[in-house]
Every structure is written in C-alpha cells, then in structure tokens.
Enzyme design. Structure first.
Site, PDB file in Angstrom:
ATOM      1  N   GLU A   4       0.859  -1.175   0.000  1.00 23.23           N
ATOM      2  CA  GLU A   4       0.000   0.000   0.000  1.00 23.23           C
ATOM      3  C   GLU A   4       0.895   1.223   0.000  1.00 23.23           C
ATOM      4  OE1 GLU A   4      -2.174   3.100   0.715  1.00 23.23           O
ATOM      5  OE2 GLU A   4      -2.829   1.549  -0.636  1.00 23.23           O
ATOM      6  N   CYS A  41      -4.787   1.900  -4.304  1.00 22.66           N
ATOM      7  CA  CYS A  41      -3.865   2.965  -3.920  1.00 22.66           C
ATOM      8  C   CYS A  41      -4.331   4.329  -4.415  1.00 22.66           C
ATOM      9  CB  CYS A  41      -2.466   2.679  -4.462  1.00 22.66           C
ATOM     10  SG  CYS A  41      -1.746   1.190  -3.764  1.00 22.66           S
ATOM     11  N   GLU A 130      -4.546   8.620   5.366  1.00 17.70           N
ATOM     12  CA  GLU A 130      -5.344   7.663   4.625  1.00 17.70           C
ATOM     13  C   GLU A 130      -6.054   6.694   5.569  1.00 17.70           C
ATOM     14  OE1 GLU A 130      -4.852   4.397   1.075  1.00 17.70           O
ATOM     15  OE2 GLU A 130      -3.245   4.600   2.554  1.00 17.70           O
TER      16      GLU A 130
END
Length: 177
Positions: A4, A41, A130
C-alpha cells in the site's frame, strides 16, 4: 504480499463543475470510494469543495450512494480491523459530521463518508491520513482562495483530480505547481 502506497488522492471540485455536475460527481465519487472495498492505492479519500451552488446536490448524491452500498470483504481481517479503527478515528474527531456509514465486522468494511470544514481538516492531522478502505471525507471550503490553502497543506500524493468547467480555468491553474 499486500503493498500500500498510502495516499488520500484528493479531489478538487471547482465551483463551475460543482454547479453544473454536483450530483453526478457525488455519485461517481461514492462509486470510486466503494470500488473493490476501497482497497486501491488511488482511492479518492478526500474531496475539497466550495460552499455554494451544487454542494447540496453533491452531498445528497454521495450520501444516497453510500447508504445503498453494502459492506464488502476486505483483503484480510487485520486490514478490515485497521479500516474500522481509522474510520472510527475520523468519526470521533471534533468538528466532523458523519453523512453515511455502514457497520461491518470480521473481514468486511462498511462504506462511510464524513464532512468537515477546512479549518477542522487543517487543525487535525488525523483527518489528512489515509483510511485504507471505503471511507472518505468531504472538506467544505468557505471561498475560492481556500482551494490553494488546502492544496498547500497536502503531503505527497499518488493522484490528484480536478473536476472543472471552462470557467474554472484560472482557479485550476492556481492549483498547479
């Protein structure tokens, strides 16, 4: 191996686009958030949008789309648990309002969207991190000058999207490096 790259991939919806296509953009954004349980992503985790014509249509369309979405199976149980922890952090942040959320457990991730003002977003670093999965935050901006403030506060990103109409060209140009 599950890799990631850690990016919130911001979306800037400029005023002309918001007015002309607010509902369409809202539904499309919600679809992008939930695609593959948000495990890309390039998942667009934050939207910057000005208060004004089209904002209500954007919010309503995004909310309806998330409410109609079901929890999805995530890659691993630990990724799902991490997602739920991240969404809970956003949900519990001062000044953040939940627009839609679907509860889930085990390996499932329930989609969620939140909203906050630019000042709230800028003052809480957790909101710019995130949340790997189907969650996003709509950051409302008080005026056109606030787009640049938001852009300057961002760390490096994999992608950035600008939704615009012809009349938004000068404002879009100001966002470019």
């Amino acid at each position: 191996f599950y890799g990631e790259f850690g990016s919130i991939n911001p979306v800037f919806i400029l005023p002309g686009a918001l007015k002309a296509r607010g509902a369409q953009i809202g539904a499309g954004w919600a679809g992008s958030l939930t695609l593959g349980a948000g495990q890309f992503c390039t998942n667009p985790g934050v939207v910057f949008v000005s208060e004004g014509d089209g904002l209500d249509a954007f919010m309503e369309a995004a909310t309806k789309a998330i409410e109609a979405s079901q929890p999805q199976t995530m890659l691993t149980e630990s990724i799902a648990a991490s997602y739920r922890k991240g969404a809970s952090t956003v949900r519990g942040a001062e000044g953040v309002k939940e627009l839609a959320c679907s509860d889930a457990d085990g390996r499932e991730g329930g989609p969620a969207i939140f909203t906050a003002s630019l000042e709230t977003w800028l003052s809480n670093k957790d909101l710019s991190e995130e949340v790997f999965g189907p969650a996003g935050i709509v950051v409302t901006l008080p005026d056109g000058a606030a787009y640049a403030r938001a852009a300057e506060a961002l760390a490096g990103q994999l992608t950035v999207t600008v939704q615009m109409e012809a009349g938004d060209s000068d404002m879009a140009g100001a966002l470019l490096p």
